[in-house]
Design an enzyme around this catalytic site. Structure first.
Site, PDB file in Angstrom:
ATOM      1  N   HIS A   6      27.297 -16.162  17.903  1.00  0.00           N
ATOM      2  CA  HIS A   6      26.851 -15.722  16.586  1.00  0.00           C
ATOM      3  C   HIS A   6      27.691 -16.386  15.510  1.00  0.00           C
ATOM      4  O   HIS A   6      28.865 -16.734  15.730  1.00  0.00           O
ATOM      5  CB  HIS A   6      26.933 -14.199  16.456  1.00  0.00           C
ATOM      6  CG  HIS A   6      28.320 -13.623  16.577  1.00  0.00           C
ATOM      7  ND1 HIS A   6      29.127 -13.399  15.496  1.00  0.00           N
ATOM      8  CD2 HIS A   6      29.041 -13.229  17.650  1.00  0.00           C
ATOM      9  CE1 HIS A   6      30.278 -12.883  15.886  1.00  0.00           C
ATOM     10  NE2 HIS A   6      30.258 -12.767  17.198  1.00  0.00           N
ATOM     11  N   ASP A  47      27.450 -14.921  12.263  1.00  0.00           N
ATOM     12  CA  ASP A  47      27.710 -13.885  11.266  1.00  0.00           C
ATOM     13  C   ASP A  47      29.108 -13.330  11.495  1.00  0.00           C
ATOM     14  O   ASP A  47      29.671 -13.417  12.587  1.00  0.00           O
ATOM     15  CB  ASP A  47      26.659 -12.780  11.325  1.00  0.00           C
ATOM     16  CG  ASP A  47      26.631 -12.042  12.656  1.00  0.00           C
ATOM     17  OD1 ASP A  47      26.665 -12.717  13.704  1.00  0.00           O
ATOM     18  OD2 ASP A  47      26.583 -10.798  12.653  1.00  0.00           O
ATOM     19  N   ASP A  73      36.208 -15.075  15.923  1.00  0.00           N
ATOM     20  CA  ASP A  73      35.012 -14.311  16.301  1.00  0.00           C
ATOM     21  C   ASP A  73      33.860 -14.651  15.363  1.00  0.00           C
ATOM     22  O   ASP A  73      33.651 -13.966  14.373  1.00  0.00           O
ATOM     23  CB  ASP A  73      35.348 -12.821  16.228  1.00  0.00           C
ATOM     24  CG  ASP A  73      34.280 -11.924  16.801  1.00  0.00           C
ATOM     25  OD1 ASP A  73      33.389 -12.431  17.514  1.00  0.00           O
ATOM     26  OD2 ASP A  73      34.321 -10.709  16.536  1.00  0.00           O
ATOM     27  N   GLU A  87      25.009 -10.284  15.023  1.00  0.00           N
ATOM     28  CA  GLU A  87      25.711  -9.690  16.160  1.00  0.00           C
ATOM     29  C   GLU A  87      26.689  -8.634  15.683  1.00  0.00           C
ATOM     30  O   GLU A  87      26.849  -7.598  16.325  1.00  0.00           O
ATOM     31  CB  GLU A  87      26.462 -10.773  16.943  1.00  0.00           C
ATOM     32  CG  GLU A  87      26.930 -10.313  18.331  1.00  0.00           C
ATOM     33  CD  GLU A  87      28.300  -9.648  18.321  1.00  0.00           C
ATOM     34  OE1 GLU A  87      28.670  -9.024  19.343  1.00  0.00           O
ATOM     35  OE2 GLU A  87      29.022  -9.724  17.297  1.00  0.00           O
ATOM     36  N   GLU A  88      27.326  -8.881  14.543  1.00  0.00           N
ATOM     37  CA  GLU A  88      28.295  -7.927  14.030  1.00  0.00           C
ATOM     38  C   GLU A  88      27.631  -6.717  13.380  1.00  0.00           C
ATOM     39  O   GLU A  88      28.285  -5.700  13.155  1.00  0.00           O
ATOM     40  CB  GLU A  88      29.211  -8.606  12.999  1.00  0.00           C
ATOM     41  CG  GLU A  88      30.034  -9.762  13.535  1.00  0.00           C
ATOM     42  CD  GLU A  88      31.111  -9.327  14.512  1.00  0.00           C
ATOM     43  OE1 GLU A  88      31.194  -8.116  14.816  1.00  0.00           O
ATOM     44  OE2 GLU A  88      31.868 -10.189  14.981  1.00  0.00           O
ATOM     45  N   HIS A 143      38.605  -9.792  13.464  1.00  0.00           N
ATOM     46  CA  HIS A 143      38.326  -8.718  12.504  1.00  0.00           C
ATOM     47  C   HIS A 143      39.557  -8.336  11.691  1.00  0.00           C
ATOM     48  O   HIS A 143      39.499  -7.355  10.939  1.00  0.00           O
ATOM     49  CB  HIS A 143      37.763  -7.476  13.213  1.00  0.00           C
ATOM     50  CG  HIS A 143      36.399  -7.673  13.794  1.00  0.00           C
ATOM     51  ND1 HIS A 143      35.552  -6.620  14.100  1.00  0.00           N
ATOM     52  CD2 HIS A 143      35.718  -8.789  14.152  1.00  0.00           C
ATOM     53  CE1 HIS A 143      34.433  -7.085  14.607  1.00  0.00           C
ATOM     54  NE2 HIS A 143      34.509  -8.399  14.654  1.00  0.00           N
TER      55      HIS A 143
END
Length: 371
Positions: A73, A75, A104, A132-133, A344
């Protein structure tokens, strides 16, 4: 042609793409893939609040060997406050590339594209979502539907999630626990606290219900999975007055479960318990548990890791959910990618050396799939 994974990762980071992602970040990725012989299919699906979402499906024909898919991903989660520099600078400082998504998982996407630039062999697919997030409503699920409509069926899939814990190559994820969130509501009758016989307080009933929930032992785990667990994640009454018995009390549960459970059965179990206390439930099953038993795919990825790093990767099912929960329905699926230490977080960063090493490993996996 050759592609520097650090340059590509930096370009992807500079394309701001908080979930649900669309537009510029996919432009960067498409521009890198077209010269490598990939046919790129971009499409936007879904409406607010979970969409619209852009997805990208890229395919390149190959010679002999297994059709290898790479899924990921582009995003990202919101950057938050407190960064040393801009979260979308894509800046290299010292030995690290900084930016939201460096780990990520724009870094892994860039590494696989760079690997595909120098490794030939089997048919390749890239399954890349912009959702995805977020709720993942219009992301990988929509890509799988697109693949089915076009007759694209990979034999093996590697998801580039950041699986490494202490050093690149120490962990491969061969499965994940499932996830379900359950909202419980217990209705009562509002009234004055001095006249409880004229009201019906739902709070004691909710407390009794949650006490039973706390006593549930779902299982003891098994060879590949830790025990399933239920966590109470929210309580809400919303009563602003000290002298009023509330009319409603609510709670939320989050259950992470292994392959001895199913999402629907867990919802039914909690619903039956809630009903005994006058409560009702609504639920959202984010994904079922899945396991790709150790076999040819995990052995191939392990061999490529060992050849580059000398490490013997641990096969693990720990961590949260990922889009591998959907992709595992298509073919054997494992996850392998960068260190997850800063994902994150503020000042998310990836070691430049790890990006190059991951590119080497992905290139080796491509060659082995084509052997």
């Amino acid at each position: 042609m050759t592609i520097d994974p650090v340059d590509l990762a930096a370009a992807l980071i500079r394309a701001d793409s908080v979930t649900p992602a669309r537009g510029p970040v996919f432009d960067v990725l498409e521009a890198a893939l077209i010269p490598l012989g990939f046919a790129v299919d971009r499409f936007v699906v879904g409406e607010a609040p979970d969409g619209p979402v852009e997805n990208l499906l890229a395919t390149r024909p190959g010679g002999t060997g297994a059709h290898l898919a790479f899924a990921g991903h582009v995003d990202v989660v919101p950057a938050g406050e407190g960064w040393t520099g801009s979260p979308i600078s894509g800046e290299v400082r010292g030995d690290l590339l900084y930016g939201r998504g460096a780990v990520d998982m724009k870094g892994a996407v860039a590494a696989f594209v760079a690997a595909a630039a120098r490794a030939e062999g089997p048919p390749l697919s890239l399954i890349i979502t912009g959702d995805e997030e977020g709720p993942a409503t219009f992301g990988t699920v929509a890509l799988i539907e697109r693949m089915a409509a076009r007759g694209i069926a990979p034999d093996l899939c590697v998801v580039g999630e950041p699986t490494s814990a202490r050093m690149l190559g120490d962990t491969i994820k061969i499965g994940r626990r499932g996830s379900v969130n359950i909202w419980i509501a217990v209705a009562g009758r509002q009234g004055h606290v001095a006249y409880p016989h004229l009201a019906d307080n739902p709070v004691p009933r909710l407390i009794a219900l949650l006490t039973e929930v706390e006593g549930i032992v779902l299982d003891a785990g098994n060879r590949w999975f830790q025990p399933s667990n239920i966590e109470i994640t929210d309580l809400h009454v919303g009563n602003p007055a000290a002298n009023v018995i509330p009319a409603r009390a609510e709670a939320r549960l989050s259950i992470r479960f292994n392959d001895e459970q199913s999402g629907a059965a867990l919802v039914d179990r909690i619903a039956a318990l809630a009903a005994r206390h006058g409560g009702t439930v609504t639920a959202r099953i984010s994904g079922e548990a899945f396991l790709t038993p150790p076999g040819a795919l995990s052995a191939m990825v392990s061999a490529a890791i060992h050849a580059r790093t000398g490490l013997t990767a641990e096969l693990s099912t720990t961590g949260g959910t990922s889009d591998a929960r959907f992709l595992s329905r298509l073919c054997p699926t494992v996850e392998f990618g960068l260190l997850n230490a800063t994902m994150h977080q503020v000042d998310e960063a990836v070691a430049v050396a790890d990006l190059h090493a991951l590119t080497d490993i992905y290139a080796d996996i491509i060659r082995r799939a084509g052997a």
